[in-house]
Design a protein around this motif. Sequence first.
Motif, short mmCIF file in Angstrom:
data_model
loop_
_atom_site.label_atom_id
_atom_site.label_comp_id
_atom_site.label_asym_id
_atom_site.label_seq_id
_atom_site.Cartn_x
_atom_site.Cartn_y
_atom_site.Cartn_z
N ARG A 71 1.00 -1.36 0.00
CA ARG A 71 -0.01 0.10 -0.05
C ARG A 71 0.86 1.12 0.07
N PRO A 72 1.54 1.39 -1.18
CA PRO A 72 2.25 2.84 -1.10
C PRO A 72 1.41 4.08 -1.62
N VAL A 73 1.93 5.25 -0.57
CA VAL A 73 1.27 6.38 -0.66
C VAL A 73 2.23 7.59 -1.20
N LEU A 74 1.84 8.31 -1.76
CA LEU A 74 2.75 9.58 -2.06
C LEU A 74 2.20 10.92 -1.36
N SER A 75 2.83 11.48 -0.38
CA SER A 75 2.22 12.49 0.01
C SER A 75 2.38 13.85 -0.65
N ILE A 76 1.51 14.67 -0.70
CA ILE A 76 1.60 16.10 -1.71
C ILE A 76 1.33 17.12 -0.52
N ASN A 77 2.21 18.10 -0.39
CA ASN A 77 2.21 19.42 0.40
C ASN A 77 1.83 20.58 -0.84
N GLY A 78 1.90 21.68 -0.37
CA GLY A 78 1.69 23.12 -1.22
C GLY A 78 2.76 23.33 -2.11
N LEU A 157 6.04 8.13 0.52
CA LEU A 157 6.94 8.97 -0.18
C LEU A 157 6.37 10.35 0.43
N VAL A 158 7.30 11.09 1.40
CA VAL A 158 7.07 12.23 1.99
C VAL A 158 8.11 13.41 1.33
N PRO A 159 7.88 14.22 0.47
CA PRO A 159 8.93 15.19 -0.01
C PRO A 159 8.67 16.33 0.98
N LEU A 160 9.81 16.82 1.17
CA LEU A 160 9.68 18.12 1.86
C LEU A 160 8.88 18.15 3.17
N GLU A 161 9.14 17.17 3.75
CA GLU A 161 8.30 16.76 4.91
C GLU A 161 8.87 17.47 6.25
N ASP A 162 8.15 18.11 6.92
CA ASP A 162 8.48 18.54 8.43
C ASP A 162 9.12 17.42 9.32
N GLY A 163 10.05 17.77 10.17
CA GLY A 163 10.86 17.09 10.99
C GLY A 163 9.83 16.05 11.99
N ASP A 164 9.03 16.80 12.51
CA ASP A 164 8.00 16.12 13.42
C ASP A 164 7.34 15.01 12.81
#
Length: 245
Positions: A71-78, A157-164
Motif C-alpha cells: 500500500r504505497p502512498v505519495l504525500s503532497i503538500n503545497g 513518500l514524503v517530499p519536503l516533510e516537516d521533521g516532527d
Amino acid sequence: EEEIPEDHPRYQDLLTRHRIEEGVEKGITHLQGMHAEGRGSAFDYLLGEETIPTAEEAERAAAAHLLLADRPVLSINGNVAALVPGEMVDLAEAVDADLEVNLFNRTPERMEAIADHLRDHGAEDVKGLEADARIPNLDHQRAKVDEDGIYAADVVLVPLEDGDRAEALDEMGKTEIVVDLNPLSRSPQVADVPIVDNIIRAIPNVTAHARDLADADDDRLRGIVEEFDPDRALEAAEKRIRNGL
Ligand code: ATP
Ligand code: MG
C-alpha cells in the motif's frame, strides 16, 4: 514560465521560484512554502544543482521500495503541488500508489485547491480530504490523515516533510522515503531512503527507475533495497556540500 530564458545559467532555480510564487497566488502554497524553497535553493546551489551519485542510488532504491509495497502512498503538500503535480501523478501511476494531500498549515480551501490542481494534472483519486485517522504523537492539525491512505500505508513518500511528522511516521513503523535537499534536516535523517536532491529532478528519476524495474522480480527489488545505505548517502551529500564550500 515563458518569461525565463532557458539559456539562463540558473534557469532551473528561477523556474522553481516562479512556480512557488504561482502556487502562492493560486492558493495552493502557503507563504511559508516560499521560505522553505529559499532554504532548498541554497542547498541545491551548494550541491552543484545536479543529482549526485548517491541521490541517484536513493532514487532507484525508492522505486524498488514503492514497487515492493502493498500500500504505497505519495504525500503532497503545497510546495510539491506547485513544483511537480504532473510528475507525482506519473509516479503514482508507475508504481500503483495513492496520492494524499497532507498539509502543515491545513485549511479546507487549500486542501480543495490542491486536490483540484492534481486532478487538472490527471489524478483520478486524491486522498486526504476524509481525514478520518490520526498519526499518533502529533498535534491535532498535523496528525490528520486518511484511514485508507497514509494511516494504512506500508511505504510512504514524503517530499519536503516537516521533521516532527517524519519522526512520527517513522515511529508508526512505516518505510519512509524523504526528498529533502538538506542532509542535516531531521526528515532525511529518520528516512529509510533519504533522497538529497531537488524534487524537480528527484521525482522524474524515481519514475524512470520504476519503469526500468517494472518487470523485475521481488528478489531483484529486495536486492536493490538491501544494497542501499541511508547513512552513507547522507554522509556523501554532506561531504559534497562541504567540498562545495
Ligand atoms: P526543520 O528543522 O523544522 O525541519 P527546515 O529548514 O528543514 O526546518 P522545513 O519546512 O521542515 O524546514 O522543510 C523544508 C525543507 O525542504 C528544507 O530542508 C529544504 O532544504 C527542503 N526543500 C525545499 N525546496 C526543496 C526542493 N525543491 N527539493 C528538495 N528539497 C527542498
Ligand atoms: Mg526539515
